[in-house]
Design a protein around this motif. Structure first.
Motif, PDB file in Angstrom:
ATOM      1  N   THR A 112     -31.494  47.568 -51.489  1.00  0.00           N
ATOM      2  CA  THR A 112     -30.266  48.103 -52.070  1.00  0.00           C
ATOM      3  C   THR A 112     -29.398  46.973 -52.606  1.00  0.00           C
ATOM      4  OG1 THR A 112     -29.083  47.972 -49.973  1.00  0.00           O
ATOM      5  CG2 THR A 112     -30.298  50.015 -50.412  1.00  0.00           C
ATOM      6  N   ALA A 113     -28.379  47.341 -53.373  1.00  0.00           N
ATOM      7  CA  ALA A 113     -27.444  46.349 -53.910  1.00  0.00           C
ATOM      8  C   ALA A 113     -26.723  45.627 -52.767  1.00  0.00           C
ATOM      9  CB  ALA A 113     -26.445  47.016 -54.838  1.00  0.00           C
ATOM     10  N   GLU A 114     -26.397  46.367 -51.723  1.00  0.00           N
ATOM     11  CA  GLU A 114     -25.735  45.740 -50.573  1.00  0.00           C
ATOM     12  C   GLU A 114     -26.655  44.735 -49.891  1.00  0.00           C
ATOM     13  OE1 GLU A 114     -23.930  46.822 -46.185  1.00  0.00           O
ATOM     14  OE2 GLU A 114     -24.702  48.428 -47.433  1.00  0.00           O
ATOM     15  N   ARG A 143     -29.090  43.078 -51.267  1.00  0.00           N
ATOM     16  CA  ARG A 143     -29.167  41.909 -52.159  1.00  0.00           C
ATOM     17  C   ARG A 143     -27.936  41.018 -52.013  1.00  0.00           C
ATOM     18  NH1 ARG A 143     -33.250  42.341 -55.845  1.00  0.00           N
ATOM     19  NH2 ARG A 143     -34.089  44.409 -56.183  1.00  0.00           N
ATOM     20  N   HIS A 144     -26.767  41.643 -51.949  1.00  0.00           N
ATOM     21  CA  HIS A 144     -25.517  40.884 -51.814  1.00  0.00           C
ATOM     22  C   HIS A 144     -25.486  40.114 -50.491  1.00  0.00           C
ATOM     23  CE1 HIS A 144     -21.288  39.874 -51.996  1.00  0.00           C
ATOM     24  NE2 HIS A 144     -21.138  40.430 -50.802  1.00  0.00           N
TER      25      HIS A 144
END
Length: 115
Positions: free
Chosen positions: A31-33, A35-36
């Motif tokens: 997810t984007a989270e 990855r962050h």
């Protein structure tokens, strides 16, 4: 007397392999989270004691801490975020593999996060 266990299995539909594969991909997708958080962990590893050997316990601690900082300590969301992070962060069992520094491992995480 009728065997009820056989009657129930006769009515069950066969599993759909494509649905199972899609569900598994959805569970393991980055997810984007994730990855962050992975990029943030990578940046921290490249700046804090970058020449030390990376250890498995450090990997576990950074994943748990990043998830707890984002979602709160011990919350279900933090547990789920930790699981996703650990799924995508490569293991560092260096007695069986070549040792790697924290900076090298951090760079690997940053590359994976960019995707």
């Amino acid at each position: 007397m009728r065997n009820r266990s056989r009657a129930a299995t006769a009515l069950a539909a066969p599993p759909d392999p494509t649905a199972d594969e899609a569900l598994q991909r959805a569970r393991t997708a980055m997810t984007a989270e994730t990855r962050h958080l992975m990029a943030a962990i990578g940046r921290a590893l490249t700046t804090i004691n970058p020449t030390l050997h990376m250890r498995e316990v450090t990997r576990l601690a950074y994943a748990a801490r990043a998830a707890a900082d984002t979602h709160g300590t011990g919350t279900p969301a933090a547990v789920a975020a930790t699981g996703l992070l650990l799924r995508h962060m490569p293991r560092v069992d260096w007695p069986t593999t070549a040792p790697i520094t924290r900076a090298e491992y951090g760079m690997q995480l940053i590359r994976r996060a960019r995707g």
